[in-house]
Enzyme design. Structure first.
Site, PDB file in Angstrom:
ATOM      1  N   SER A 177       0.840  -1.180  -0.003  1.00 46.20           N
ATOM      2  CA  SER A 177      -0.391  -0.341   0.035  1.00 46.20           C
ATOM      3  C   SER A 177       0.754   1.120   0.236  1.00 46.20           C
ATOM      4  O   SER A 177       0.467   2.656  -0.617  1.00 46.20           O
ATOM      5  CB  SER A 177      -0.482  -0.440   1.092  1.00 46.20           C
ATOM      6  N   HIS A 218      -4.794  -4.542  -0.819  1.00 48.77           N
ATOM      7  CA  HIS A 218      -5.402  -4.436  -1.194  1.00 48.77           C
ATOM      8  C   HIS A 218      -5.212  -4.730  -2.483  1.00 48.77           C
ATOM      9  O   HIS A 218      -4.587  -4.174  -3.603  1.00 48.77           O
ATOM     10  CB  HIS A 218      -3.811  -3.087  -1.163  1.00 48.77           C
ATOM     11  N   LYS A 263     -11.488  -1.873   1.974  1.00 50.31           N
ATOM     12  CA  LYS A 263     -10.858  -1.713   0.911  1.00 50.31           C
ATOM     13  C   LYS A 263     -12.295  -1.816  -0.522  1.00 50.31           C
ATOM     14  O   LYS A 263     -13.242  -1.359  -0.170  1.00 50.31           O
ATOM     15  CB  LYS A 263      -9.942  -2.058   0.897  1.00 50.31           C
TER      16      LYS A 263
HETATM   17  C1  PLP Z   1      -1.922  -4.044   3.992  1.00 50.28           C
HETATM   18  C2  PLP Z   1      -2.539  -4.112   5.554  1.00 50.28           C
HETATM   19  N1  PLP Z   1      -3.174  -5.272   5.675  1.00 50.28           N
HETATM   20  C3  PLP Z   1      -4.189  -4.748   7.346  1.00 50.28           C
HETATM   21  C4  PLP Z   1      -5.331  -3.862   6.940  1.00 50.28           C
HETATM   22  C5  PLP Z   1      -5.555  -3.086   8.104  1.00 50.28           C
HETATM   23  O1  PLP Z   1      -6.933  -3.215   7.775  1.00 50.28           O
HETATM   24  P1  PLP Z   1      -8.192  -2.182   7.800  1.00 50.28           P
HETATM   25  O2  PLP Z   1      -8.228  -0.796   7.941  1.00 50.28           O
HETATM   26  O3  PLP Z   1      -9.248  -2.587   7.356  1.00 50.28           O
HETATM   27  O4  PLP Z   1      -8.112  -2.713   9.309  1.00 50.28           O
HETATM   28  C6  PLP Z   1      -4.695  -2.744   6.417  1.00 50.28           C
HETATM   29  C7  PLP Z   1      -4.934  -1.103   6.508  1.00 50.28           C
HETATM   30  O5  PLP Z   1      -4.614  -0.431   5.715  1.00 50.28           O
HETATM   31  C8  PLP Z   1      -3.376  -2.887   5.423  1.00 50.28           C
HETATM   32  O6  PLP Z   1      -3.097  -2.384   4.439  1.00 50.28           O
END
Ligand code: PLP
Length: 449
Positions: free
Chosen positions: A240, A268, A300
């Site tokens: 990300s 993502h 997302k």
């Molecule tokens: C790679 C990754 N894993 C886990 C998460 C956590 O997800 P959430 O925001 O739905 O709690 C994110 C958050 O952006 C992320 O980028």
């Protein structure tokens, strides 16, 4: 502003940055649980006079927040964080009564504002209320929770799936519960904070390999695999910060050869990679069962909130009965489960959304590169950074774009190294080609000032 003023401002900022470097190291140690707490007189506390009371102000984390604010004030850059959005946010958003082109959210396929997705959530509230008010084991299931899990399991071609109330908490609790002393967790150097936190919680040995470098992982495992009982390698489907992805087929081969578990976080990449949005496995042509833990988030493309693990039955049985973040946490709210289920149905039925997202991401990357911007290793799928190599420049460019009606978040030190400071653009399937062209033109004007 005169030259003298400019220089004074830069010097003050440099002094603050040195302080920030020192304090953020201590703040990270506090987050990691290794920092001295109130009473220990080191680093940030050394200057403070001794005070026997417990004071949050003495914590390195607080010092870091204070210095970051001070830095913004010294450089006279308005904070781009915590802006209030007045309606639905997607390719555009409204802030302070003005409409902006928006590159600051993960509504990748525009499904969070899709009428049928919103109607599914409203319908679920009508049936089940707003909360299930306790953990699923205690308060029982709602049909829509299992329907979502079954649909995700079918989507990932796995035996089963289990949903948690947060994506971040999913990684923390799952990695923390499955692995422990005597095990090894190896992750990509750019792994998300939730993966690192889960590894730290687990008590297992934690190592990382250079970003996307499967050769380094291979030689690391050749050296140390035999020292551990269970070994898990954790990757992300699409990173990300940089918008690039791993060569999954290489990691799968390493998994087989070294006898390790492979976990892929598809936060993502679900709905983004692959012709029909089935993620990194579709993009790389890897069968589903070559990965042991498919992790994803509902926040997302799936237009909701929560996380999930899809995998084989023994894995899901263990997590459903014993993962603390499932067992001791409330069940997914029915409205959120219904929204994500409806979003998943749209994704399956409308691959053209995935194609539109890919076209927008590729266009953004192409035009940004043509304008001379450094886009790092981005592959042009949903995430494209514009690397400024300076936190100040990132903040100034973000503010200047905001003045021109474009909302994008800067990422600066200490979230990334100073030389990796950047603007991070999230592209949605709903961005129009002319919005992208307009944005790159505005950015080029600002950069040339
Ligand atoms: C790679 C990754 N894993 C886990 C998460 C956590 O997800 P959430 O925001 O739905 O709690 C994110 C958050 O952006 C992320 O980028």
């Amino acid at each position: 502003m005169g030259m003298g003023d400019q220089i004074r401002k830069q010097l003050a900022a440099a002094a603050l940055k040195r302080q920030l470097e020192r304090v953020s190291g201590e703040a990270q140690a506090q987050l990691d649980g290794a920092a001295p707490q109130v009473g220990a007189r080191t680093g940030a506390l050394a200057d403070a006079s001794w005070d026997a009371r417990a004071r949050f102000e003495a914590m390195p984390l607080y010092q870091q927040v204070k210095l970051m604010k001070q830095m913004g004030e010294t450089l006279r850059v308005e904070s781009p964080f915590f802006r209030v959005h007045e309606g639905m946010a997607g390719a555009t958003t409204t802030i302070g009564g003005r409409e902006y082109i928006n590159f600051a959210n993960y509504n990748y396929l525009g499904l969070a504002s899709e009428p049928s997705v919103m109607a599914a959530a409203q319908d679920a509230i009508g049936h089940y209320g707003t909360s299930v008010s306790a953990s699923r084991m205690v308060a029982g299931e709602r049909p829509v929770q299992r329907e979502l899990e079954r649909a995700l399991a079918a989507f990932y071609e796995t035996d089963d799936c289990v949903a948690f109330v947060s994506g971040h908490a999913t990684n923390v609790t799952v990695i923390g519960a499955l692995f422990g002393h005597g095990d090894l967790i190896v992750h990509d150097a750019l792994a998300h904070n939730s993966i690192v936190q889960g590894a730290q919680l687990s008590g297992a040995k934690r190592l990382s390999f250079a970003h996307n470098d499967w050769r380094e992982l291979d030689s690391l495992l050749a050296r140390v695999r035999h020292e551990y009982r269970n070994v898990v390698v954790v990757l992300e489907g699409l990173y990300s910060m940089d918008g690039d992805y791993p060569e999954l087929e290489r990691f799968v081969e390493i998994r087989r050869r070294h006898g390790v578990f492979l976990m892929v976080d598809e936060a993502h990449s679900l709905g983004v990679l692959g012709e029909s949005g089935r993620g990194i496995r579709e993009h790389c042509g890897v069968p589903s069962d070559e990965v042991d833990l498919w992790m994803g988030t509902m926040s997302k493309t799936l237009a909701g909130c929560g996380g999930f693990i899809a995998g084989c039955q023994p894995l899901i049985d263990m997590l459903r009965h014993l993962a603390p973040g499932f067992l001791y946490s409330v069940g997914l709210a029915p409205a959120l489960a219904a929204a994500s289920l409806a979003a998943l149905e749209h994704l399956r039925a409308e691959p053209e959304r995935v194609q539109a997202l890919k076209a927008g991401g590729h266009q953004f990357l192409r035009e940004a590169r043509a304008a001379g911007f450094d886009t790092g290793t981005s592959a042009g799928y949903a995430v494209v950074p514009v690397i400024t190599r300076s936190s100040l420049k990132a903040a100034q460019w973000a503010n200047a774009l905001f003045d021109e009606g474009i909302n994008v978040q800067p990422i600066f030190y200490p979230a990334v190294e100073e030389r990796a400071a950047r603007l991070r653009f999230f592209i949605c399937s709903t961005h129009l080609p002319e919005q992208i062209t307009h944005t790159i033109a505005a950015l080029a004007r600002i950069a040339n000032r």
